[in-house]
Design a protein around this motif. Structure first.
Motif, PDB file in Angstrom:
ATOM      1  N   HIS A 107       0.818  -1.224   0.000  1.00  0.00           N
ATOM      2  CA  HIS A 107       0.000   0.000   0.000  1.00  0.00           C
ATOM      3  C   HIS A 107       0.850   1.270   0.000  1.00  0.00           C
ATOM      4  O   HIS A 107       0.310   2.379   0.037  1.00  0.00           O
ATOM      5  CB  HIS A 107      -0.934  -0.014   1.208  1.00  0.00           C
ATOM      6  N   ARG A 110       0.056   4.785  -2.256  1.00  0.00           N
ATOM      7  CA  ARG A 110      -1.299   4.806  -2.821  1.00  0.00           C
ATOM      8  C   ARG A 110      -2.318   4.827  -1.696  1.00  0.00           C
ATOM      9  O   ARG A 110      -1.969   4.627  -0.522  1.00  0.00           O
ATOM     10  CB  ARG A 110      -1.545   3.616  -3.738  1.00  0.00           C
ATOM     11  N   SER A 111      -3.575   5.039  -2.068  1.00  0.00           N
ATOM     12  CA  SER A 111      -4.685   5.077  -1.121  1.00  0.00           C
ATOM     13  C   SER A 111      -5.860   4.368  -1.760  1.00  0.00           C
ATOM     14  O   SER A 111      -5.893   4.153  -2.978  1.00  0.00           O
ATOM     15  CB  SER A 111      -5.044   6.529  -0.805  1.00  0.00           C
ATOM     16  N   ARG A 112      -6.832   4.028  -0.939  1.00  0.00           N
ATOM     17  CA  ARG A 112      -8.067   3.496  -1.515  1.00  0.00           C
ATOM     18  C   ARG A 112      -8.721   4.529  -2.418  1.00  0.00           C
ATOM     19  O   ARG A 112      -9.468   4.186  -3.338  1.00  0.00           O
ATOM     20  CB  ARG A 112      -9.022   3.087  -0.392  1.00  0.00           C
ATOM     21  N   ALA A 201      -2.736   8.989  -4.250  1.00  0.00           N
ATOM     22  CA  ALA A 201      -2.457   8.747  -2.830  1.00  0.00           C
ATOM     23  C   ALA A 201      -3.173   9.708  -1.890  1.00  0.00           C
ATOM     24  O   ALA A 201      -2.568  10.587  -1.300  1.00  0.00           O
ATOM     25  CB  ALA A 201      -0.951   8.785  -2.581  1.00  0.00           C
ATOM     26  N   GLY A 202      -4.455   9.514  -1.715  1.00  0.00           N
ATOM     27  CA  GLY A 202      -5.200  10.316  -0.754  1.00  0.00           C
ATOM     28  C   GLY A 202      -5.450  11.737  -1.212  1.00  0.00           C
ATOM     29  O   GLY A 202      -5.658  12.629  -0.397  1.00  0.00           O
ATOM     30  N   THR A 206       2.071  11.852  -2.815  1.00  0.00           N
ATOM     31  CA  THR A 206       2.822  11.069  -1.833  1.00  0.00           C
ATOM     32  C   THR A 206       4.273  11.530  -1.767  1.00  0.00           C
ATOM     33  O   THR A 206       4.800  12.097  -2.739  1.00  0.00           O
ATOM     34  CB  THR A 206       2.781   9.567  -2.202  1.00  0.00           C
TER      35      THR A 206
END
Length: 497
Positions: A107, A110-112, A201-202, A206
């Motif tokens: 992970h 990256r992010s969901r 990434a959110g 990142t």
């Protein structure tokens, strides 16, 4: 609850009602997207390895484990709605196999909020390509059937009343052209859909030195969603839904005409038995069930864009509501089904050419030709010629005179009743004006029902279809090359590790 889920922040698991209403249905939708979750994970792991963020041994372990999970397939996994989204479920499986210290590294960067949208774009891309292929299949069927009917004269309608005659091949070619427009709209949407948000990434980016271009390449995207804030933005879904709604409108128009024309009163076509049903009480019935099914499905299509835009209404607040638009899955399913049903309907329907020709000549539908003759040969303005012929038709119908028994004397009487000079046409000239096949041959403007023009329209449709098929084939080839590139990269890393 695993540490990879929400247990670190929350003390209690999700309520049963929340699981039933949201988590379980959400996981079911994600199960259909399982191959794309794995593809994103594999591409991300390759990139992390190539950028030195993962060590060779870490990357090899992750890729071997992901490949095994991919081979198992979603049905081979023990998934639990309490375990969260597919991202967490896969991470838990990885951690169980290679340890949390390795599994949890997937992970990084990256992010969901970017991984989920990437998966959904891949999933929707695949569905859209299937729809585009089916559009081309229906276009091909319409074109081939039209080529058999370049001289099949039929009634034409405005306000559901006889207008000028038409030609059945011309009619079918018009729907091939409408579908070409539908194809074009959806390919434009595809270009905006096929962009990678992975690595946003959110929404803020990142600190890890990731290579977003590399993952985009490995996943077959045409480019990046460049602004990280827009990673979860999914307005492409509304655009695709709008294109599908218009596509279903095209199918609905075609189905409505064929439905009407299959009735006893029209009798122009008859559907093959396999696309029909019967009645529980009327022994004589042969119902065009397939056409009714298409029309029924098209009824809800108008709501698809508005439902999606309404679902996304809170985008400006930073809400994550854009992560799902389940209606688009249904829109894609119904659109694909309608296309795959319509193509064989067109291919197998029988056409009563004699019935079409008889009705095309039966109801004064070529009266414009007689008006044109008055303009050409007697010097009337078109408005006066129109007036004379309208009066002539009214008098003929009142006296039960038909197109085959009409006379020059009646035309003279009609003109005289309006205070205009009698044209002095003989009976043959008047009756020739009401020959529907001759009317079709007399149309010389580009795009008309003249058999030569119909053939030209069909040639154009074939050329347009060939270009569309090339576009589609090129996209499939690009995706195939991306898949091979990803497999090669995985193999190299696993071998080296």
């Amino acid at each position: 609850m695993s540490e990879t889920g929400s247990a670190g922040r929350l003390e209690q698991p999700a309520a049963d009602s929340l699981v039933a209403f949201f988590e379980a249905p959400h996981l079911e939708r994600e199960k259909a997207q399982f191959p794309y979750f794995l593809k994103v994970d594999l591409a991300h792991a390759v990139m992390l390895s190539e950028e030195g963020i993962l060590s060779p041994s870490q990357a090899a372990l992750l890729l071997r484990a992901l490949t095994r999970i991919e081979r198992l397939g979603v049905d081979g996994l023990d998934l639990d709605p309490l375990g969260g989204s597919m991202l967490f479920q896969i991470e838990q499986l990885l951690s169980a196999e290679v340890g949390e210290d390795i599994g949890g590294r997937l992970h990084i960067g990256r992010s969901r909020l970017d991984q989920g949208p990437t998966v959904r774009r891949l999933y929707k891309r695949n569905m859209l390509l299937g729809i585009l292929a089916a559009i081309n299949e229906l276009r091909a069927t319409l074109i081939e059937r039209a080529s058999l009917h370049t001289e099949t004269v039929m009634p034409g309608y405005t306000c559901l009343q006889h207008a000028h005659p038409g030609v059945f091949g011309h009619y079918l070619a018009s729907f091939a052209a409408k579908l070409a427009d539908d194809f074009s709209r959806l390919t434009a949407a595809y270009e905006r859909l096929n962009l990678s948000p992975l690595g946003a990434a959110g929404l803020s980016g990142t600190s890890w030195p990731i290579n977003r271009t590399r993952t985009s390449e490995l996943l077959g995207f045409d480019g990046l969603v460049k602004n990280s804030k827009l990673a979860r933005e999914a307005y492409y879904a509304a655009e695709v839904a709008g294109g599908l709604a218009m596509l279903m409108s095209t199918l609905n128009d075609l189905a409505t005409d064929l439905h009407l024309w299959s009735s006893y009163e029209f009798g122009f076509i008859e559907l093959a038995d396999e696309f029909c049903g019967t009645s529980s009480i009327f022994p004589q019935k042969k119902n065009p069930t397939a056409l009714e099914a298409i029309k029924f499905a098209a009824g809800e299509a108008i709501s698809w864009p508005s439902v999606i835009l309404t679902t996304f209404r809170a985008e400006g607040t930073g809400d994550v509501v854009m992560r799902e638009a389940p209606i688009l899955d249904r829109a894609c399913s119904l659109s694909l089904g309608g296309l795959k049903l319509m193509a064989p309907i067109i291919e197998t329907a029988s056409v009563d050419e004699a019935r079409m020709r008889t009705l095309a000549s039966a109801n004064w539908s070529t009266a414009t030709s007689l008006a044109d003759d008055l303009v050409r040969h007697r010097g009337f303005s078109f408005r006066r010629a129109h007036l004379i012929v309208a009066r002539f038709v009214r008098m003929a119908m009142q006296r039960e005179v038909t197109t085959e028994t009409a006379t020059g004397a009646l035309l003279d009487e009609a003109a005289s009743s309006l205070g205009l000079q009698p044209p002095g046409f003989d009976d043959q000239r008047v009756r020739q004006a009401f020959d529907a096949p001759a009317f079709a041959r007399s149309r010389i403007s580009p795009g008309s029902i003249n058999p030569g023009e119909v053939a030209s329209l069909i040639d154009d449709a074939r050329s347009d279809l060939s270009a569309s098929q090339s576009w589609h084939g090129e996209r499939l080839e690009r995706l195939g090359r991306a898949d091979e590139m990803l497999k090669l990269a995985i193999g190299e890393i696993v071998s080296a590790g």
